[in-house]
Design an enzyme around this catalytic site. Structure first.
Site, mmCIF file in Angstrom:
data_model
loop_
_atom_site.group_PDB
_atom_site.id
_atom_site.type_symbol
_atom_site.label_atom_id
_atom_site.label_comp_id
_atom_site.label_asym_id
_atom_site.label_seq_id
_atom_site.Cartn_x
_atom_site.Cartn_y
_atom_site.Cartn_z
ATOM 1 N N GLY A 99 0.821 -1.218 0.000
ATOM 2 C CA GLY A 99 0.000 0.000 0.000
ATOM 3 C C GLY A 99 0.844 1.252 0.000
ATOM 4 O O GLY A 99 2.076 1.199 0.064
ATOM 5 N N GLY A 101 2.625 3.518 1.520
ATOM 6 C CA GLY A 101 3.232 3.631 2.847
ATOM 7 C C GLY A 101 3.814 5.003 3.110
ATOM 8 O O GLY A 101 4.130 5.347 4.247
ATOM 9 N N LYS A 117 4.602 12.187 -2.472
ATOM 10 C CA LYS A 117 5.398 11.029 -2.032
ATOM 11 C C LYS A 117 6.403 11.487 -0.986
ATOM 12 O O LYS A 117 7.175 12.410 -1.230
ATOM 13 C CB LYS A 117 6.116 10.398 -3.223
ATOM 14 N N ASP A 129 9.046 5.004 7.968
ATOM 15 C CA ASP A 129 8.732 6.284 8.614
ATOM 16 C C ASP A 129 7.827 7.163 7.763
ATOM 17 O O ASP A 129 7.482 8.285 8.158
ATOM 18 C CB ASP A 129 10.031 7.043 8.946
ATOM 19 N N GLY A 130 7.451 6.675 6.577
ATOM 20 C CA GLY A 130 6.547 7.446 5.721
ATOM 21 C C GLY A 130 7.215 8.589 4.983
ATOM 22 O O GLY A 130 6.565 9.345 4.274
ATOM 23 N N ARG A 180 3.920 13.903 -7.447
ATOM 24 C CA ARG A 180 3.874 13.080 -8.658
ATOM 25 C C ARG A 180 2.506 13.205 -9.323
ATOM 26 O O ARG A 180 1.494 13.398 -8.636
ATOM 27 C CB ARG A 180 4.075 11.599 -8.314
ATOM 28 N N ARG A 187 -1.759 -0.021 -9.689
ATOM 29 C CA ARG A 187 -0.659 -0.948 -9.987
ATOM 30 C C ARG A 187 -1.191 -2.366 -10.169
ATOM 31 O O ARG A 187 -2.316 -2.666 -9.748
ATOM 32 C CB ARG A 187 0.305 -0.964 -8.782
ATOM 33 N N ASP A 260 4.184 -4.474 -7.425
ATOM 34 C CA ASP A 260 3.567 -3.259 -6.864
ATOM 35 C C ASP A 260 4.163 -2.008 -7.486
ATOM 36 O O ASP A 260 3.675 -0.906 -7.223
ATOM 37 C CB ASP A 260 3.722 -3.225 -5.338
ATOM 38 N N ASP A 270 7.536 4.662 -9.841
ATOM 39 C CA ASP A 270 8.317 4.326 -8.642
ATOM 40 C C ASP A 270 9.808 4.274 -8.925
ATOM 41 O O ASP A 270 10.447 3.216 -8.888
ATOM 42 C CB ASP A 270 7.825 3.013 -8.020
#
Ligand code: AMP
Ligand code: MG
Length: 497
Positions: A99, A101, A117, A129-130, A180, A187, A260, A270
């Site tokens: 997911g 994150g 992001k 930690d995101g 982004r 995905r 993913d 990504d």
């Protein structure tokens, strides 16, 4: 960082119309969630061309208000921020639920989803930690725009915003957020999620959403009449084949082709441990975390096919017939090689390539690539010099790239014999449009990152300008089109970002 999202902030209204169709899919698809604040944000890089695509005027792109919004510090009117859930296969193994994150989808405007992001933890952050660090965020920003400049389907990047907030990786670095943009961030892993968790209703909702918005022709497929899901699998296979063919033709190594990280729209997404090849080494592994070489440059076409199989497996409850799913996947096997050859023949300037010249052309291409690999010749410089040599009818600079000059001369002779067959002769101008001068080499990214750490963003901007039009000459910027320095090979790019 422990700052929690603030409530009761005034919202900024950019005057854009937001639709947020993903948010309408329902609660099983995401968690509504605001981005976490980023202390004392500053602009690192901005793309005027992405702003235009969004219908965002230049004044906004320079405004402190937008800086605060895209840092996650102020809400944006009309958006419905959320983190989506997906699963996936990582390095060949089922990884379970993943997911967003560290990404927040703000919403959708002008047919484009806008995502932050590095905007803080979500329910899908697992141990993370995101956050994202400045280094990887600059790489993602520049590479998105570089790929677009090269004509390769990709997510775009509106901007990078930095902060001095410390982020712990192998060392302590600083935080950044990339904005982004893509028509959709769905995905393969989104489909795998609902299949694996036995949620056929949601699987169908998702597939219908993707078909209705992005693949409407699947509902009218002759080949898969009455089975739009098989038609979808075929269409995704074909787009993915076209995308990977372009990667291979420019020497782009994605580095972490987990399911993913595979876009349902066939976009490159990504950007993590990616690399553009310097020397041509077909088995190059760009990701230091990829100890087995699963995602080596020359494995990418097969891995894409493997990933499409995972997608096929996930769509099977909707397709309903394994034979049909296999038939849909089959197209990859013809579309990829055809697309790759077309791109490579264009690089060679063989505009007349046809069934009658195919055997000759294939053998020539094979031998060119083999010699480049044997001699570890710089991939991009070779093609660019070949284009100029064709214009000037002088091969000296091409030959200078080879130690085994005799082998190179023999190959160039064969090439010139072949080009004599082109009815109107070789058009160097066309070759220059297919062989870029500027790519985002690791060392260029690294230099821009080091300067940015000192708050000098001029290199980021210069690279952005060059990479937006990589086929142009840009006189005065030769340093950005040269060989990688020796230290480039010591740059270690891993999954750490
Ligand atoms: P990636 O390989 O970078 O595409 O990431 C794989 C998964 O890990 C995704 O679900 C990401 O959202 C998540 N992830 C990566 N880095 C972080 C991080 N620093 N914090 C939270 N989640 C992360
Ligand atoms: Mg990812």
């Amino acid at each position: 960082m422990t700052l929690a999202p603030k409530n009761n902030l005034t919202t900024l209204d950019l005057g854009l119309a937001w639709h947020n169709r993903f948010a309408q899919l329902g609660p099983r698809f995401y968690t509504p969630l605001a981005p976490w604040p980023l202390p004392a944000p500053y602009w690192v890089g901005r793309s005027a061309s992405v702003a235009r695509e969004l219908g965002l005027n230049a004044a906004w792109l320079n405004s402190p208000e937008l800086l605060e919004v895209l840092a996650g510090n102020q809400p944006l009117a009309g958006t419905q921020p959320l983190a989506s859930v997906y699963s996936g296969h990582q390095f060949g193994q089922w990884a379970g639920q993943l997911g967003d994150g560290r990404a927040i989808l703000l919403g959708e405007t002008a047919g484009l989803e806008v995502q932050l992001k590095g905007s803080g933890p979500t329910p899908y952050s697992r141990m993370g930690d995101g956050r994202a660090v400045l280094r990887s965020s600059i790489r993602e920003f520049l590479c998105s725009e570089a790929m677009h400049g090269l004509g390769i389907a990709t997510s775009r990047a509106l901007c990078v915003i930095g902060s001095d907030a410390p982020i712990r990786r192998e060392m302590v670095e600083t935080a950044a957020v990339v904005t982004r943009v893509a028509p959709s961030f769905v995905r393969f892993g989104h489909f795998e999620h609902f299949c694996h968790h036995d949620m056929p209703a949601q699987l169908k909702v998702l597939a219908d959403y993707v078909i209705d918005l992005f693949y409407p022709a699947c509902r009218a497929s002759d080949k898969f009449a009455g089975n739009p899901y098989a038609a979808l699998l075929e269409a995704v296979s074909e787009r993915t084949a076209e995308m990977v063919a372009q990667w291979q033709s420019v020497g782009f190594c994605h580095g972490v082709m987990n399911t993913d990280n595979m876009s349902i729209l066939g976009l490159t997404i990504d950007y993590g441990p990616f690399q553009f090849l310097d020397a041509f080494d077909p088995s190059h592994i760009c990701n230091h975390s990829d100890t087995q070489g699963r995602y080596a440059f020359n494995q990418q076409p097969d891995i894409a096919y493997w990933n499409l199989f995972c997608l096929g497996q996930a769509l099977l409850p909707l397709i309903g017939d394994q034979a049909l799913a296999l038939e849909a996947l089959e197209s990859y096997k013809t579309v990829f090689p055809a697309a790759f050859e077309r791109r490579m023949f264009d690089k060679l300037g063989l505009a007349d390539a046809s069934a009658s010249t195919a055997d000759l052309d294939r053998a020539l291409l094979q031998d060119v690539l083999q010699l480049l690999a044997q001699e570890k010749v710089d991939y991009t410089i070779f093609w660019r010099r070949l284009s100029h040599a064709s214009a000037a009818a002088n091969n000296t600079l091409v030959l200078d790239l080879f130690v085994d000059r005799a082998a190179a001369e023999a190959l160039l002779l064969r090439y010139s014999e072949r080009t004599k067959l082109i009815p109107r002769g070789l058009t160097a101008g066309l070759m220059l449009k297919n062989n870029p001068k500027f790519i985002l080499r690791n060392h260029l990214g690294e230099q821009a990152i080091q300067s940015a750490k000192e708050k000098d963003f001029s290199q980021v901007n210069t690279l952005l300008m060059l990479l937006e039009s990589p086929y142009e000459e840009h006189p005065g910027f030769e340093d950005f089109a040269g060989f990688a320095p020796d230290w480039a090979s010591s740059i270690e790019i891993s999954c750490s970002s």
